[in-house]
Design a protein around this motif. Sequence first.
Motif, mmCIF file in Angstrom:
data_model
loop_
_atom_site.group_PDB
_atom_site.id
_atom_site.type_symbol
_atom_site.label_atom_id
_atom_site.label_comp_id
_atom_site.label_asym_id
_atom_site.label_seq_id
_atom_site.Cartn_x
_atom_site.Cartn_y
_atom_site.Cartn_z
ATOM 1 N N ALA A 74 0.670 -0.848 -0.286
ATOM 2 C CA ALA A 74 0.397 0.231 -0.009
ATOM 3 C C ALA A 74 0.580 1.378 0.019
ATOM 4 C CB ALA A 74 -1.301 -0.211 1.331
ATOM 5 N N LEU A 75 0.888 1.559 -0.981
ATOM 6 C CA LEU A 75 2.284 2.704 -1.394
ATOM 7 C C LEU A 75 1.607 3.692 -2.700
ATOM 8 C CD1 LEU A 75 5.610 1.069 -0.719
ATOM 9 C CD2 LEU A 75 4.700 3.388 0.563
ATOM 10 N N PRO B 15 6.061 -0.674 -4.772
ATOM 11 C CA PRO B 15 6.155 0.494 -5.427
ATOM 12 C C PRO B 15 7.254 1.149 -5.251
ATOM 13 C CG PRO B 15 3.650 0.154 -4.402
ATOM 14 C CD PRO B 15 5.029 -0.736 -4.597
ATOM 15 N N ILE B 16 8.027 1.202 -4.604
ATOM 16 C CA ILE B 16 9.687 1.940 -4.558
ATOM 17 C C ILE B 16 9.895 0.980 -3.968
ATOM 18 C CG2 ILE B 16 10.278 2.446 -1.995
ATOM 19 C CD1 ILE B 16 8.605 5.242 -0.918
ATOM 20 N N ALA B 17 11.514 0.557 -4.836
ATOM 21 C CA ALA B 17 12.385 -0.463 -4.974
ATOM 22 C C ALA B 17 13.535 0.158 -4.786
ATOM 23 C CB ALA B 17 11.782 -1.146 -6.380
ATOM 24 N N ALA B 18 14.122 -0.902 -3.408
ATOM 25 C CA ALA B 18 15.219 -0.716 -3.590
ATOM 26 C C ALA B 18 16.265 -1.866 -3.235
ATOM 27 C CB ALA B 18 15.481 0.255 -1.926
ATOM 28 N N GLY B 19 15.997 -3.146 -4.093
ATOM 29 C CA GLY B 19 16.040 -3.926 -4.163
ATOM 30 C C GLY B 19 15.762 -4.842 -3.015
ATOM 31 N N GLU C 293 10.071 9.584 -3.882
ATOM 32 C CA GLU C 293 9.587 10.977 -3.943
ATOM 33 C C GLU C 293 8.892 11.322 -5.752
ATOM 34 O OE1 GLU C 293 13.495 13.467 -3.186
ATOM 35 O OE2 GLU C 293 13.770 12.769 -4.989
ATOM 36 N N ARG C 294 9.090 10.297 -6.491
ATOM 37 C CA ARG C 294 8.741 10.004 -7.435
ATOM 38 C C ARG C 294 6.887 9.049 -7.451
ATOM 39 N NH1 ARG C 294 12.411 9.109 -10.525
ATOM 40 N NH2 ARG C 294 11.658 7.304 -10.562
ATOM 41 N N LEU C 295 6.772 8.820 -5.627
ATOM 42 C CA LEU C 295 5.451 8.235 -4.956
ATOM 43 C C LEU C 295 4.580 8.022 -6.232
ATOM 44 C CD1 LEU C 295 5.214 5.775 -3.992
ATOM 45 C CD2 LEU C 295 4.917 7.119 -1.893
ATOM 46 N N TYR D 254 -2.916 0.123 -5.987
ATOM 47 C CA TYR D 254 -2.088 -0.309 -7.851
ATOM 48 C C TYR D 254 -0.531 -1.429 -7.328
ATOM 49 C CZ TYR D 254 -6.247 1.781 -8.579
ATOM 50 O OH TYR D 254 -7.577 2.766 -9.050
ATOM 51 N N HIS D 255 -0.881 -1.911 -6.310
ATOM 52 C CA HIS D 255 0.534 -2.967 -6.596
ATOM 53 C C HIS D 255 0.431 -3.816 -7.264
ATOM 54 C CE1 HIS D 255 4.093 -4.831 -5.261
ATOM 55 N NE2 HIS D 255 3.674 -5.570 -4.455
#
Length: 373
Positions: free
Chosen positions: A154-155, A180-184, A242-244, A281-282
Amino acid sequence: MRIPFHKPYFSEAERRYLLAALEEGYWGGGRWVAHLEAYLKSLYGREVVLVSSGTAALHLALALLLGDKGGEVIVPTWTFTATAAAVVHAGGSPVLADVGPSLHLTAETVEAVRTPRTRGVVVVHYAGVPAPMEELMTLCERHGWWLVEDACHALPAWYAGKLCGTFGSAAVLSFHATKPIAAGQGGALLLESAELAQRARLLRRNGLYRPLDAPWDYTVEALGWNYMPSDFQAAVALAQAERLLAVRAQRRHLAEAYAQQLKGEELIQLYPFHEPSSSAYHLLPAFIQGLRVESRKALFHWMREEGVELALHYKPLHLQPAYRAFWRPGQSFPQAEAIWPTIFSLPLWPGLSTEAVEFVTSRLKAWVRQAPL
Ligand SMILES: Cc1ncc(COP(=O)(O)O)c(C=O)c1O
């Protein structure tokens, strides 16, 4: 055309932040971790403790809330294993509950499994669609239970205009490559209490306390874990965060394109995004009426040969061997069992083209026309 289930995306900002973190030279989790924590705090208005994964965040949340008293924690059978395994690792006992038609916990499914030993509930905002928070919050308040939100999908998502992740005593986010926020890898723990946040910071760094005026000295104040994320993870996640909203708009656009392409198809249905304005919309789960476990396997193989990767979210926990011990005698999960053979997830990631959506849906329709369900 080859369409993977997921493909990470990045812009110039990820490259810039990552390089800056690399050149600054600490690496172990310092300035960039603090930047991302501050950014998320401004978004959520909660204490934010960054950690190395969503799983680590769940473990910490449950360790903080259960303390050394143990007890039962109600979790949905419809979730990723980490939601329930974390309860065991924190010294509690997970109690699996069925879900409602939207695949979320409901007050009714939670009520059905409560006992005098229940101490809390972990609710999952499945696929990025908010769970029915009003009835769940009311139930928790009535019984004096705490609530943890597994907001890994839910991001960002909103329930009645309020951000998911701000309802419970604690919430967890995941920054795994597919999120939706991906950092590996990476995750965050959101907390209402500043005191618990301080404790979480201690536990994520092996329980070490270093006085500010004597950083060479340290005391081990608690038995913790190394759940610290690196500055590389935090730098990439910050650029993504920042582009969420723009990314959510892209995902929504693609989900709508799928809905348009599948309009009028009687046998294929998309997961009901009841309130379109609120979902992250994950995931984009779909159902084929009459599908069975065997025919779904054939669908996965056929689509793969056609160049499209599908995925499965989820095979319910009570059907997994590691959870057999937590399945109570006589307990049944009618809703989860009725839905799970018919469900699969469609590719949905920023950068997926609408032509690709047309291709996926055309292959799906072709399979349904010729397949013995
Ligand atoms: C609902 C849910 N909870 C928890 C997790 C665990 O997150 P992570 O992979 O970052 O450990 C995931 C990740 O897939 C998830 O989907």
